[in-house]
Design a protein around this motif. Structure first.
Motif, PDB file in Angstrom:
ATOM      1  N   GLU A 118      -8.040  -1.043  -3.069  1.00 18.84           N
ATOM      2  CA  GLU A 118      -6.943  -0.115  -2.788  1.00 18.84           C
ATOM      3  C   GLU A 118      -7.265   1.173  -3.517  1.00 18.84           C
ATOM      4  O   GLU A 118      -7.682   1.153  -4.668  1.00 18.84           O
ATOM      5  CB  GLU A 118      -5.626  -0.748  -3.277  1.00 18.84           C
TER       6      GLU A 118
ATOM      7  N   ALA B 112      -6.159   0.872   1.870  1.00 22.59           N
ATOM      8  CA  ALA B 112      -6.764  -0.374   1.402  1.00 22.59           C
ATOM      9  C   ALA B 112      -7.804  -0.853   2.402  1.00 22.59           C
ATOM     10  O   ALA B 112      -7.606  -0.774   3.612  1.00 22.59           O
ATOM     11  CB  ALA B 112      -5.698  -1.441   1.206  1.00 22.59           C
TER      12      ALA B 112
ATOM     13  N   VAL C  49       0.878  -1.169   0.000  1.00 25.28           N
ATOM     14  CA  VAL C  49       0.000   0.000   0.000  1.00 25.28           C
ATOM     15  C   VAL C  49       0.916   1.220   0.000  1.00 25.28           C
ATOM     16  O   VAL C  49       1.634   1.465   0.963  1.00 25.28           O
ATOM     17  CB  VAL C  49      -0.942   0.018   1.230  1.00 25.28           C
TER      18      VAL C  49
END
Length: 87
Positions: A82, A39, A33
Motif C-alpha cells: 500500500e 494498493a 485503502v
C-alpha cells in the motif's frame, strides 16, 4: 547485500506499507485503502476472490482509493503493498 551485522528490519525510503497474510479456504480479510493511496496485491499461492475478481497463484491486481476484500477460495498466501497514489 547491505549491513549483515544489523538486527533491524529492512529500510525502504518510500511511503509504503507492506503486508503478507495466509488465509484458510473460506476466510476473508478486508483492507482499507485511504484517499490518495493505492494498493498492489500479489496472490503468491492459492485461489482467492479480490473485490469480485478471481485470482490464482501468481496473479496480481492494483486498486486506487478502493478498499480491498480478499476471500480465500483455497488456502492462499498474499502479499500487499500500500503506497501513495501515483500522480
Amino acid at each position: 547485500y547491505g549491513n549483515r551485522e544489523s538486527q533491524a528490519p529492512s529500510s525502504i525510503h518510500a511511503d509504503i506499507n507492506a503486508y503478507a497474510t495466509m488465509l484458510d479456504a473460506g476466510k476473508q480479510l478486508e483492507f482499507k485503502v485511504g484517499q490518495g493511496r493505492q494498493a498492489d496485491l500479489l496472490l503468491i499461492d492459492g485461489e482467492a476472490e479480490v473485490n469480485g475478481v478471481k485470482l490464482e497463484t501468481r496473479d496480481a491486481l492494483e486498486r486506487v482509493e478502493e478498499d480491498i476484500t480478499v476471500s480465500a477460495v483455497k488456502p492462499s498466501h498474499a502479499f500487499l503493498i500500500e503506497m501513495a497514489k501515483e500522480r
